[in-house]
Enzyme design. Structure first.
Site, mmCIF file in Angstrom:
data_model
loop_
_atom_site.group_PDB
_atom_site.id
_atom_site.type_symbol
_atom_site.label_atom_id
_atom_site.label_comp_id
_atom_site.label_asym_id
_atom_site.label_seq_id
_atom_site.Cartn_x
_atom_site.Cartn_y
_atom_site.Cartn_z
ATOM 1 N N GLN A 101 0.820 -1.211 0.000
ATOM 2 C CA GLN A 101 0.000 0.000 0.000
ATOM 3 C C GLN A 101 0.856 1.264 0.000
ATOM 4 O O GLN A 101 0.317 2.367 -0.093
ATOM 5 C CB GLN A 101 -0.910 0.037 1.244
ATOM 6 C CG GLN A 101 -1.918 -1.079 1.326
ATOM 7 C CD GLN A 101 -3.118 -0.890 0.384
ATOM 8 O OE1 GLN A 101 -3.333 0.180 -0.181
ATOM 9 N NE2 GLN A 101 -3.894 -1.941 0.211
ATOM 10 N N ALA A 108 1.838 -4.050 -8.083
ATOM 11 C CA ALA A 108 1.531 -2.978 -9.047
ATOM 12 C C ALA A 108 0.088 -2.505 -8.968
ATOM 13 O O ALA A 108 -0.200 -1.339 -9.222
ATOM 14 C CB ALA A 108 1.834 -3.462 -10.468
ATOM 15 N N HIS A 109 -0.838 -3.396 -8.601
ATOM 16 C CA HIS A 109 -2.246 -3.070 -8.831
ATOM 17 C C HIS A 109 -2.884 -2.149 -7.795
ATOM 18 O O HIS A 109 -4.052 -1.784 -7.932
ATOM 19 C CB HIS A 109 -3.068 -4.346 -9.029
ATOM 20 C CG HIS A 109 -3.383 -5.124 -7.798
ATOM 21 N ND1 HIS A 109 -4.605 -5.051 -7.176
ATOM 22 C CD2 HIS A 109 -2.656 -5.996 -7.080
ATOM 23 C CE1 HIS A 109 -4.608 -5.868 -6.139
ATOM 24 N NE2 HIS A 109 -3.428 -6.452 -6.053
ATOM 25 N N CYS A 121 -10.470 -9.086 1.736
ATOM 26 C CA CYS A 121 -9.978 -10.456 1.755
ATOM 27 C C CYS A 121 -10.744 -11.292 2.771
ATOM 28 O O CYS A 121 -10.799 -12.499 2.667
ATOM 29 C CB CYS A 121 -8.498 -10.473 2.111
ATOM 30 S SG CYS A 121 -7.581 -9.209 1.241
HETATM 31 C C1 LIG Z 1 -3.148 -6.005 -1.610
HETATM 32 C C2 LIG Z 1 -2.192 -6.346 -0.522
HETATM 33 C C3 LIG Z 1 -1.481 -7.544 -0.536
HETATM 34 C C4 LIG Z 1 -1.688 -8.585 -1.609
HETATM 35 O O1 LIG Z 1 -1.115 -8.160 -2.803
HETATM 36 P P1 LIG Z 1 -1.396 -8.958 -4.171
HETATM 37 O O2 LIG Z 1 -0.472 -8.309 -5.127
HETATM 38 O O3 LIG Z 1 -2.832 -8.730 -4.481
HETATM 39 O O4 LIG Z 1 -1.068 -10.379 -3.926
HETATM 40 C C5 LIG Z 1 -0.593 -7.791 0.481
HETATM 41 N N1 LIG Z 1 -0.409 -6.905 1.472
HETATM 42 C C6 LIG Z 1 -1.065 -5.733 1.513
HETATM 43 C C7 LIG Z 1 -0.808 -4.773 2.627
HETATM 44 C C8 LIG Z 1 -1.983 -5.422 0.527
HETATM 45 O O5 LIG Z 1 -2.650 -4.279 0.594
#
Ligand SMILES: *Cc1c(COP(=O)(O)O)cnc(C)c1O
Length: 387
Positions: free
Chosen positions: A179, A200-201, A326
């Site tokens: 994040q 990346a997303h 999640c």
């Molecule tokens: C979204 C997120 C993940 C998981 O990342 P992905 O790339 O979707 O596997 C892990 N840790 C945090 C803090 C996240 O916000």
């Protein structure tokens, strides 16, 4: 469609990122590991450039970047990879109760293999207590894993102070920065970070690509690979590199960093506008530290309403989440809000607004009006039911 305010779950791909990616699906489709011809060289050059961009973004060197499928895989590689490589030195890890499940679950898995894990509590504002961290170190501690920015409440942990403590105790420091990348400044050297998970997303890049930073000097981190195969990524993560995603990841981070100063300010103004409109309602509480948090995060608990009804009522107006996406399949309240000491009712009746690049002030006003109407209606129904 409702207004999108769930930027901690994912973000749309920025059109500029997509433009950078597209040629690598069709024209420049080569395998970056094919070094016998020009198709491979082209792809390899693009990956090399992306690796440099990403390394620069966190003040690392290109050789320290290991591409993965995202932050989940990066966290697994960091935690299980270190545990496996260092178990003869010690079998104790330290993490925090408010971590993402992609950190907590690998830790629980390691416990099933005989490792011991300390889950540090947090203070009511979501920050860890450095004295408690100091006391948690043991002679057999091999890793500390503390996230940079929380995905539910946006709280920013004091990375530099944690890194300094880890260095004093000669314990490796991993941070999940999914994040945080391109949202706050990150410097693996100034912060004494040994491993860092990226994705990346969450920064307007594509899904399915991320990276693990693995320190190579002072100290050189040993890591047991979790995916064995062709020996890609210096043996730490086998699998053909996904060139278009890697190019998009780097472009997203490059744009994010370039625009970070103005964008942080703009997004924070939007967040404050939304909160200023909601707060006068009364019985709404901010979750997490008021200022030590991501600019685009607003997480609130609402008194006197049912959490499920609140989310349902808001669904036509805004795409938000309650607790973490999640764990939305589970009916338990968010483990993060529970760790802050929130009552079950307040933990259930919570809303996470994730404000981002494509949101506007007008949208904040619409969402605030919709949320106020929903909460007021629910509270009135509840009162009627009481009498
Ligand atoms: C979204 C997120 C993940 C998981 O990342 P992905 O790339 O979707 O596997 C892990 N840790 C945090 C803090 C996240 O916000």
């Amino acid at each position: 469609m409702p207004i999108y305010l769930d930027c901690h779950a994912t973000t749309p791909v920025d059109p500029r990122v997509l433009d950078a990616m597209l040629p690598y699906f069709t024209e420049h489709f080569g395998n970056p590991a094919s070094l016998t011809h020009a198709y491979g060289w082209e792809a390899e050059a693009a990956v090399k450039l992306a690796r440099e961009t990403l390394a620069d973004a966190i003040k690392a060197t290109p050789e320290e970047i290991v591409f993965t499928s995202g932050a989940t895989e990066a966290n697994n590689l960091a935690i299980k990879g270190v545990a496996e490589a260092y178990f003869s030195r010690g079998r104790h890890l330290i993490t925090v109760q408010t971590e993402h499940s992609a950190v907590l679950d690998p830790c629980r898995y390691l416990q099933s293999l005989g490792f011991e894990v300390t889950y540090l509590p947090v203070q009511p504002d979501g920050l860890i207590d450095l004295d408690q961290l100091e006391k948690a170190f043991r002679p057999d501690t091999i890793l500390v894993s503390v996230m940079a920015a929380n995905n539910e409440i946006g709280v920013l942990q004091p990375l530099a102070a944690i890194g300094e403590l880890c260095r004093q105790h000669s314990v490796l420091f991993h941070t999940d920065a999914a994040q945080a990348i391109a949202k706050i400044p990150l410097d693996v050297n100034a912060m004494n970070i040994d491993l860092m998970s990226l994705t990346a997303h969450k920064v307007y890049g594509p899904k399915g690509i991320g990276a693990l930073y693995v320190r190579r000097r002072n100290p050189r981190v040993q890591l047991a690979p979790q995916l064995h195969g062709g020996g890609h990524e210096r043996g730490m993560r086998s699998g053909t590199l996904y060139t278009p995603q890697i190019v998009g990841f780097a472009k997203a981070v490059e744009l994010g960093l370039a625009e970070m100063p103005q964008e942080t300010e703009r997004v924070q103004r939007l967040r404050d506008r939304l909160w200023s409109a909601l707060e006068p309602l009364g019985g709404v509480y901010l979750n997490g530290h008021a200022t030590q948090r991501l600019a685009g995060n607003l997480n609130i608990s609402v008194e006197g309403v049912d959490g499920q009804a609140l989310l349902l009522g808001l669904q036509p107006i805004a795409a938000v989440s309650s607790g973490s996406a999640c764990s939305s399949a589970k009916t338990e309240p968010s483990h993060v809000l529970t760790a802050l000491g929130r009552s079950p009712q307040l933990a259930y009746a919570s809303l996470r607004f994730g404000i981002g690049r494509f949101n506007t002030a007008e949208e904040m006003d619409q969402v605030a009006a919709g949320a106020i109407a929903t909460i007021t209606a629910l509270r009135n129904t509840n009162t009627q039911n009481l009498y």
